[in-house]
Design a protein around this motif. Structure first.
Motif, PDB file in Angstrom:
ATOM      1  N   LYS A 136      -5.168 -11.704 -11.952  1.00 14.01           N
ATOM      2  CA  LYS A 136      -6.342 -11.947 -12.441  1.00 14.01           C
ATOM      3  C   LYS A 136      -6.375 -13.113 -13.245  1.00 14.01           C
ATOM      4  CE  LYS A 136      -8.307  -8.523 -10.624  1.00 14.01           C
ATOM      5  NZ  LYS A 136      -9.618  -8.794  -9.617  1.00 14.01           N
ATOM      6  N   PRO A 137      -7.369 -14.039 -13.170  1.00 18.95           N
ATOM      7  CA  PRO A 137      -7.239 -15.357 -14.075  1.00 18.95           C
ATOM      8  C   PRO A 137      -7.311 -15.321 -15.560  1.00 18.95           C
ATOM      9  CG  PRO A 137      -9.470 -14.873 -13.090  1.00 18.95           C
ATOM     10  CD  PRO A 137      -8.631 -13.831 -12.552  1.00 18.95           C
ATOM     11  N   ASP A 138      -7.827 -14.140 -15.932  1.00 17.55           N
ATOM     12  CA  ASP A 138      -7.742 -14.146 -17.479  1.00 17.55           C
ATOM     13  C   ASP A 138      -6.271 -13.526 -18.220  1.00 17.55           C
ATOM     14  OD1 ASP A 138      -8.319 -11.699 -16.033  1.00 17.55           O
ATOM     15  OD2 ASP A 138      -9.099 -10.718 -17.859  1.00 17.55           O
ATOM     16  N   ASN A 139      -5.567 -12.891 -17.103  1.00 18.58           N
ATOM     17  CA  ASN A 139      -4.250 -12.263 -17.390  1.00 18.58           C
ATOM     18  C   ASN A 139      -3.262 -13.522 -17.221  1.00 18.58           C
ATOM     19  OD1 ASN A 139      -4.336  -9.439 -18.493  1.00 18.58           O
ATOM     20  ND2 ASN A 139      -5.574  -9.194 -16.553  1.00 18.58           N
ATOM     21  N   LYS A 173      -4.332 -22.561 -26.020  1.00 23.28           N
ATOM     22  CA  LYS A 173      -3.445 -22.544 -24.455  1.00 23.28           C
ATOM     23  C   LYS A 173      -4.427 -21.772 -23.620  1.00 23.28           C
ATOM     24  CE  LYS A 173       1.014 -22.223 -27.206  1.00 23.28           C
ATOM     25  NZ  LYS A 173       2.094 -21.441 -27.566  1.00 23.28           N
ATOM     26  N   ILE A 174      -4.993 -20.898 -24.038  1.00 23.22           N
ATOM     27  CA  ILE A 174      -5.956 -20.075 -23.262  1.00 23.22           C
ATOM     28  C   ILE A 174      -7.046 -20.836 -22.531  1.00 23.22           C
ATOM     29  CG2 ILE A 174      -7.743 -18.050 -23.005  1.00 23.22           C
ATOM     30  CD1 ILE A 174      -5.765 -16.899 -25.008  1.00 23.22           C
ATOM     31  N   ARG A 175      -7.640 -21.764 -23.248  1.00 18.36           N
ATOM     32  CA  ARG A 175      -8.868 -22.644 -23.082  1.00 18.36           C
ATOM     33  C   ARG A 175      -8.391 -23.798 -22.072  1.00 18.36           C
ATOM     34  NH1 ARG A 175     -10.156 -27.135 -22.757  1.00 18.36           N
ATOM     35  NH2 ARG A 175     -12.039 -28.101 -22.838  1.00 18.36           N
ATOM     36  N   THR A 176      -7.187 -24.213 -22.197  1.00 20.14           N
ATOM     37  CA  THR A 176      -6.650 -25.128 -21.388  1.00 20.14           C
ATOM     38  C   THR A 176      -6.353 -24.668 -19.978  1.00 20.14           C
ATOM     39  OG1 THR A 176      -5.820 -26.549 -23.087  1.00 20.14           O
ATOM     40  CG2 THR A 176      -4.904 -26.806 -20.999  1.00 20.14           C
ATOM     41  N   CYS A 177      -5.936 -23.141 -19.958  1.00 22.39           N
ATOM     42  CA  CYS A 177      -5.504 -22.576 -18.842  1.00 22.39           C
ATOM     43  C   CYS A 177      -6.810 -22.272 -17.988  1.00 22.39           C
ATOM     44  CB  CYS A 177      -4.800 -21.334 -19.242  1.00 22.39           C
ATOM     45  SG  CYS A 177      -4.457 -20.125 -17.619  1.00 22.39           S
ATOM     46  N   LEU A 178      -7.786 -21.820 -18.736  1.00 20.48           N
ATOM     47  CA  LEU A 178      -9.234 -21.584 -18.014  1.00 20.48           C
ATOM     48  C   LEU A 178      -9.815 -22.714 -17.504  1.00 20.48           C
ATOM     49  CD1 LEU A 178     -10.612 -18.944 -20.755  1.00 20.48           C
ATOM     50  CD2 LEU A 178      -9.634 -18.479 -18.373  1.00 20.48           C
ATOM     51  N   ALA A 179      -9.708 -23.895 -18.191  1.00 20.14           N
ATOM     52  CA  ALA A 179     -10.303 -25.245 -17.712  1.00 20.14           C
ATOM     53  C   ALA A 179      -9.542 -25.731 -16.339  1.00 20.14           C
ATOM     54  CB  ALA A 179     -10.379 -26.004 -18.781  1.00 20.14           C
ATOM     55  N   ASP A 180      -8.395 -25.395 -16.239  1.00 19.16           N
ATOM     56  CA  ASP A 180      -7.646 -25.779 -15.017  1.00 19.16           C
ATOM     57  C   ASP A 180      -7.827 -24.798 -13.991  1.00 19.16           C
ATOM     58  OD1 ASP A 180      -6.783 -27.762 -16.494  1.00 19.16           O
ATOM     59  OD2 ASP A 180      -4.976 -26.918 -16.998  1.00 19.16           O
ATOM     60  N   SER A 181      -8.361 -23.462 -13.876  1.00 16.34           N
ATOM     61  CA  SER A 181      -8.684 -22.602 -13.034  1.00 16.34           C
ATOM     62  C   SER A 181      -9.913 -22.980 -12.293  1.00 16.34           C
ATOM     63  CB  SER A 181      -8.639 -21.043 -13.648  1.00 16.34           C
ATOM     64  OG  SER A 181      -9.736 -20.991 -14.383  1.00 16.34           O
ATOM     65  N   LEU A 210     -13.881 -13.370 -22.266  1.00 13.55           N
ATOM     66  CA  LEU A 210     -12.366 -13.182 -21.830  1.00 13.55           C
ATOM     67  C   LEU A 210     -12.152 -11.505 -22.139  1.00 13.55           C
ATOM     68  CD1 LEU A 210      -9.503 -14.373 -21.145  1.00 13.55           C
ATOM     69  CD2 LEU A 210      -9.329 -14.565 -23.391  1.00 13.55           C
ATOM     70  N   LEU A 211     -12.531 -11.264 -23.192  1.00 16.57           N
ATOM     71  CA  LEU A 211     -12.179  -9.893 -23.779  1.00 16.57           C
ATOM     72  C   LEU A 211     -12.904  -8.831 -22.856  1.00 16.57           C
ATOM     73  CD1 LEU A 211     -12.433 -10.124 -27.609  1.00 16.57           C
ATOM     74  CD2 LEU A 211     -10.415 -10.382 -25.956  1.00 16.57           C
ATOM     75  N   GLY A 212     -14.150  -9.193 -22.367  1.00 15.57           N
ATOM     76  CA  GLY A 212     -14.694  -8.302 -21.440  1.00 15.57           C
ATOM     77  C   GLY A 212     -14.032  -8.042 -20.206  1.00 15.57           C
TER      78      GLY A 212
END
Length: 269
Positions: A32-35, A133-141, A219-221
């Motif tokens: 999953k993208p969040d994990n 770090k999470i934000r950068t990862c999400l933006a790249d997804s 993300l928590l949802g």
């Protein structure tokens, strides 16, 4: 092979089969993208499943070849793994019990408040270093870009059941009053809402609402939704494993009794 060892071997084969859905649940969570963006949440279920597979295999071999030492080690390790799974289940249920979602009139999707989730999860994602770090990862997804391929009109988008992550990160909160152009492009209202997220929204596709509290909440949802699904598999698996373990303990004691009786008869022969 004695009767008790045959029973133990059969039970270990069942435990080995139980490890497969646990590993599958772990792989599903990790995909999953969040994990993918939260490495500490990514592999614990899979690792537990893999360990269960190895321990069950060791118990199966010990029962087939009457290796009592290996069977004793198997029972100890299996008890430890069952305890670890129970601890993981209790922890996961505790931190995912609060639900920060709320419904929005005229929308099929839900939106999310950060303060509606457990303090432990909030503290984890609100840490500035972790979130960067999470934000950068999400933006790249492709979490947000793929919405533009799926939905064209506003009606289509408003009636879509998008994920919590997409609801929180890819669009401004509804209360801000932005006007729809496409799922990730919105026209600024004359008087945006007073919520801080209304000012943080940016049509730059690398920014969007990735710095918003609604994105953290989304993300928590996502995490809550996915882990509660995985917990169902873990509950079923751990119930079967406890049942298998208790019978295996009884079979192990019987096997030891059979071995003592055999040696006793040999001593009298």
């Amino acid at each position: 092979m004695g009767v008790s060892n045959k029973i133990t071997a059969t039970l270990n084969f069942i435990a080995l089969l139980c490890a497969i859905p646990i590993m599958a649940a772990g792989i599903w969570l990790a995909s999953k993208p969040d994990n993918e963006c939260i490495h500490s949440f990514r592999w614990p279920v899979f690792v537990l499943g893999a360990l269960m597979l190895l321990v069950s295999l060791a118990g199966f071999i010990g029962a087939c070849f009457n290796k009592q030492g290996l069977l004793a080690l198997y029972l100890f390790c299996m008890a430890a793994l069952i305890i670890l799974i129970l601890v993981l289940l209790i922890f996961a249920f505790t931190v995912t019990r609060p639900d920060g979602s709320y419904s929005v009139p005229g929308r099929a999707y839900r939106e999310y408040r950060l303060d509606g989730f457990s303090k432990w999860l909030r503290d984890y994602v609100t840490d500035s270093g972790t979130w960067q770090k999470i934000r950068t990862c999400l933006a790249d997804s492709d979490t947000c870009p793929k919405l533009n391929q799926q939905y064209i009109s506003a009606d289509q988008f408003f009636m879509a059941h998008i994920s919590p992550l997409q609801s929180g990160c890819c669009k401004p909160p509804t209360l801000c009053g932005y006007n729809y152009v496409n799922p990730t492009l919105w026209i600024n209202p004359v008087n945006p809402g007073a919520d801080q997220d209304c000012l943080l929204w940016n049509n730059d596709q690398n920014l969007l609402c990735y710095n918003c509290n609604s994105c953290r909440a989304g993300l928590l949802g996502n995490l809550r939704k996915e882990w509660r699904r995985a917990n169902v598999i873990l509950i079923v698996a751990v119930v079967v494993l406890i049942w298998v373990y208790l019978i295996a303990c009884s079979a192990f004691k019987n096997a030891q009794t059979e071995e003592l009786f055999r040696r006793y008869k040999q001593g009298w022969a």
